[in-house]
Design a protein around this motif. Structure first.
Motif, PDB file in Angstrom:
ATOM      1  N   TYR A 183       0.799  -1.233   0.000  1.00 28.09           N
ATOM      2  CA  TYR A 183       0.000   0.000   0.000  1.00 28.09           C
ATOM      3  C   TYR A 183       0.832   1.284   0.000  1.00 28.09           C
ATOM      4  N   ALA A 184       2.136   1.199   0.224  1.00 23.17           N
ATOM      5  CA  ALA A 184       2.990   2.397   0.203  1.00 23.17           C
ATOM      6  C   ALA A 184       4.357   2.015  -0.360  1.00 23.17           C
ATOM      7  N   ARG A 185       4.321   1.420  -1.536  1.00 23.35           N
ATOM      8  CA  ARG A 185       5.533   0.841  -2.123  1.00 23.35           C
ATOM      9  C   ARG A 185       6.625   1.890  -2.372  1.00 23.35           C
ATOM     10  N   ASP A 186       6.265   2.989  -3.010  1.00 24.69           N
ATOM     11  CA  ASP A 186       7.251   4.022  -3.326  1.00 24.69           C
ATOM     12  C   ASP A 186       7.890   4.586  -2.064  1.00 24.69           C
ATOM     13  N   GLU A 187       7.060   4.811  -1.045  1.00 21.74           N
ATOM     14  CA  GLU A 187       7.579   5.343   0.214  1.00 21.74           C
ATOM     15  C   GLU A 187       8.528   4.356   0.872  1.00 21.74           C
ATOM     16  N   PHE A 188       8.192   3.073   0.824  1.00 16.47           N
ATOM     17  CA  PHE A 188       9.041   2.031   1.415  1.00 16.47           C
ATOM     18  C   PHE A 188      10.388   1.969   0.692  1.00 16.47           C
ATOM     19  N   LEU A 189      10.339   1.976  -0.637  1.00 18.52           N
ATOM     20  CA  LEU A 189      11.564   1.849  -1.427  1.00 18.52           C
ATOM     21  C   LEU A 189      12.461   3.084  -1.324  1.00 18.52           C
ATOM     22  N   SER A 190      11.881   4.217  -0.967  1.00 18.63           N
ATOM     23  CA  SER A 190      12.676   5.448  -0.846  1.00 18.63           C
ATOM     24  C   SER A 190      13.052   5.759   0.604  1.00 18.63           C
ATOM     25  N   SER A 191      12.753   4.849   1.509  1.00 18.59           N
ATOM     26  CA  SER A 191      13.076   5.066   2.918  1.00 18.59           C
ATOM     27  C   SER A 191      14.591   5.078   3.123  1.00 18.59           C
ATOM     28  N   SER A 192      15.021   5.676   4.213  1.00 15.04           N
ATOM     29  CA  SER A 192      16.458   5.768   4.499  1.00 15.04           C
ATOM     30  C   SER A 192      17.086   4.382   4.626  1.00 15.04           C
ATOM     31  N   TYR A 193      16.327   3.437   5.171  1.00 10.39           N
ATOM     32  CA  TYR A 193      16.829   2.067   5.336  1.00 10.39           C
ATOM     33  C   TYR A 193      17.151   1.450   3.978  1.00 10.39           C
ATOM     34  N   MET A 194      16.229   1.619   3.024  1.00 14.44           N
ATOM     35  CA  MET A 194      16.443   1.063   1.689  1.00 14.44           C
ATOM     36  C   MET A 194      17.543   1.813   0.940  1.00 14.44           C
ATOM     37  N   ARG A 195      17.639   3.113   1.126  1.00 15.36           N
ATOM     38  CA  ARG A 195      18.668   3.892   0.429  1.00 15.36           C
ATOM     39  C   ARG A 195      20.068   3.440   0.814  1.00 15.36           C
ATOM     40  N   GLU A 196      20.197   2.952   2.037  1.00 16.35           N
ATOM     41  CA  GLU A 196      21.495   2.443   2.484  1.00 16.35           C
ATOM     42  C   GLU A 196      21.928   1.209   1.692  1.00 16.35           C
ATOM     43  N   MET A 197      20.961   0.517   1.096  1.00 16.65           N
ATOM     44  CA  MET A 197      21.266  -0.690   0.327  1.00 16.65           C
ATOM     45  C   MET A 197      21.853  -0.357  -1.055  1.00 16.65           C
ATOM     46  N   GLY A 198      21.588   0.838  -1.552  1.00 17.34           N
ATOM     47  CA  GLY A 198      22.096   1.222  -2.863  1.00 17.34           C
ATOM     48  C   GLY A 198      21.037   1.119  -3.951  1.00 17.34           C
ATOM     49  N   ALA A 199      21.241   1.885  -5.014  1.00 14.52           N
ATOM     50  CA  ALA A 199      20.261   1.958  -6.103  1.00 14.52           C
ATOM     51  C   ALA A 199      20.074   0.624  -6.810  1.00 14.52           C
ATOM     52  N   SER A 200      21.155  -0.115  -7.030  1.00 12.07           N
ATOM     53  CA  SER A 200      21.071  -1.408  -7.713  1.00 12.07           C
ATOM     54  C   SER A 200      20.245  -2.399  -6.903  1.00 12.07           C
ATOM     55  N   TYR A 201      20.478  -2.406  -5.599  1.00 11.52           N
ATOM     56  CA  TYR A 201      19.727  -3.305  -4.715  1.00 11.52           C
ATOM     57  C   TYR A 201      18.235  -2.968  -4.747  1.00 11.52           C
ATOM     58  N   ILE A 202      17.919  -1.684  -4.672  1.00 13.52           N
ATOM     59  CA  ILE A 202      16.522  -1.244  -4.657  1.00 13.52           C
ATOM     60  C   ILE A 202      15.816  -1.662  -5.946  1.00 13.52           C
ATOM     61  N   LYS A 203      16.505  -1.526  -7.072  1.00 14.05           N
ATOM     62  CA  LYS A 203      15.916  -1.906  -8.360  1.00 14.05           C
ATOM     63  C   LYS A 203      15.621  -3.405  -8.406  1.00 14.05           C
ATOM     64  N   GLN A 204      16.574  -4.210  -7.962  1.00 15.30           N
ATOM     65  CA  GLN A 204      16.380  -5.664  -7.923  1.00 15.30           C
ATOM     66  C   GLN A 204      15.259  -6.038  -6.951  1.00 15.30           C
ATOM     67  N   PHE A 205      15.252  -5.354  -5.829  1.00 12.48           N
ATOM     68  CA  PHE A 205      14.248  -5.594  -4.798  1.00 12.48           C
ATOM     69  C   PHE A 205      12.843  -5.319  -5.335  1.00 12.48           C
ATOM     70  N   ASP A 206      12.702  -4.196  -6.026  1.00 12.71           N
ATOM     71  CA  ASP A 206      11.413  -3.795  -6.588  1.00 12.71           C
ATOM     72  C   ASP A 206      10.938  -4.796  -7.640  1.00 12.71           C
ATOM     73  N   THR A 207      11.882  -5.297  -8.433  1.00 12.60           N
ATOM     74  CA  THR A 207      11.535  -6.263  -9.479  1.00 12.60           C
ATOM     75  C   THR A 207      11.155  -7.616  -8.896  1.00 12.60           C
ATOM     76  N   LEU A 208      11.922  -8.076  -7.944  1.00 10.72           N
ATOM     77  CA  LEU A 208      11.700  -9.411  -7.376  1.00 10.72           C
ATOM     78  C   LEU A 208      10.452  -9.478  -6.509  1.00 10.72           C
ATOM     79  N   LEU A 209      10.311  -8.509  -5.600  1.00  9.09           N
ATOM     80  CA  LEU A 209       9.224  -8.581  -4.624  1.00  9.09           C
ATOM     81  C   LEU A 209       7.944  -7.956  -5.173  1.00  9.09           C
ATOM     82  N   SER A 210       7.406  -8.568  -6.184  1.00 10.14           N
ATOM     83  CA  SER A 210       6.117  -8.150  -6.735  1.00 10.14           C
ATOM     84  C   SER A 210       5.022  -8.509  -5.733  1.00 10.14           C
ATOM     85  N   PRO A 211       3.840  -7.932  -5.857  1.00 10.53           N
ATOM     86  CA  PRO A 211       2.742  -8.284  -4.947  1.00 10.53           C
ATOM     87  C   PRO A 211       2.466  -9.791  -4.907  1.00 10.53           C
ATOM     88  N   ALA A 212       2.570 -10.459  -6.054  1.00 12.52           N
ATOM     89  CA  ALA A 212       2.307 -11.898  -6.092  1.00 12.52           C
ATOM     90  C   ALA A 212       3.355 -12.674  -5.298  1.00 12.52           C
TER      91      ALA A 212
END
Length: 208
Positions: free
Chosen positions: A145-174
């Motif tokens: 319900y707040a995907r963009d906010e979660f992915l842009s959180s400080s915790y996720m930013r620490e993982m790096g842009a490449s990680y966030i992109k992979q994370f967003d692709t892999l963890l689909s709602p399904a």
């Protein structure tokens, strides 16, 4: 007949009184559980695939200290306080606040299952851990319900842009829904492992 009913009512009443020993056990095993889960979760920095695997492994491994904790539980309320400590700590290190509510709700279900087993049933204890493990669902719940906010959180930013992109692709709602449904299964495995180790090792060593 009335005497029998009264006796059963007394035996089945929910006692939530806490002794100093109860609080010590909650704190001790809460810390042990957090450390056990945390060791596996450190692997999440590798990549998103490992993140899911590490969460599954931490749920299974967490069954051991949780089952040890249940040998000290004698009445209602202890698992809920345990959940408050665990999920409260997770919020402090960056997990979403919704995890706290999910954790308390999961703990209340676990409390009911353990109470039905009179705090002595191995089967009820395993089911209680499976229910309690649902608190992990709260870690990723905002992705629904707040995907963009979660992915842009400080915790996720620490993982790096490449990680966030992979994370967003892999963890689909399904994928997330499937993982959430599998969470209690991992809990059952962890609970069964904890019971087995209790019987084979911890009781012989006088730890349970």
């Amino acid at each position: 007949m009335s005497d029998t009913v009264t006796a059963e009512s007394i035996n089945r009443r929910i006692d939530i009184r806490m002794s100093p020993r109860d609080l010590i056990n909650i704190g001790l095993f809460g810390a042990l559980y957090i450390v056990t889960v945390g060791i596996f979760n450190l692997l999440e920095f590798i990549n998103p695939v490992v993140t899911l695997l590490s969460v599954a492994a931490s749920i299974v491994a967490g069954g051991v200290p949780f089952m040890l904790f249940l040998t000290r539980v004698r009445h209602a309320g202890m698992i809920t306080v345990f959940a408050v400590i665990v999920t409260g700590f997770m919020i402090l290190i960056g997990s979403p606040p919704i995890g706290f509510a999910v954790g308390v709700a999961a703990a209340l279900v676990a409390e009911g299952l353990l109470w039905l087993g009179r705090y002595r049933s191995p089967r009820a204890s395993v089911l209680a851990y499976a229910a309690f493990s649902a608190w992990f669902i709260g870690l990723f719940l905002p992705l629904f319900y707040a995907r963009d906010e979660f992915l842009s959180s400080s915790y996720m930013r620490e993982m790096g842009a490449s990680y966030i992109k992979q994370f967003d692709t892999l963890l689909s709602p399904a994928v997330l829904l499937g993982f959430d449904l599998a969470t209690p299964v991992f809990g059952l495995i962890g609970g069964a492992l904890g019971v087995q180790l209790l019987d084979k090792h911890f009781r012989k060593a006088g730890l349970a």
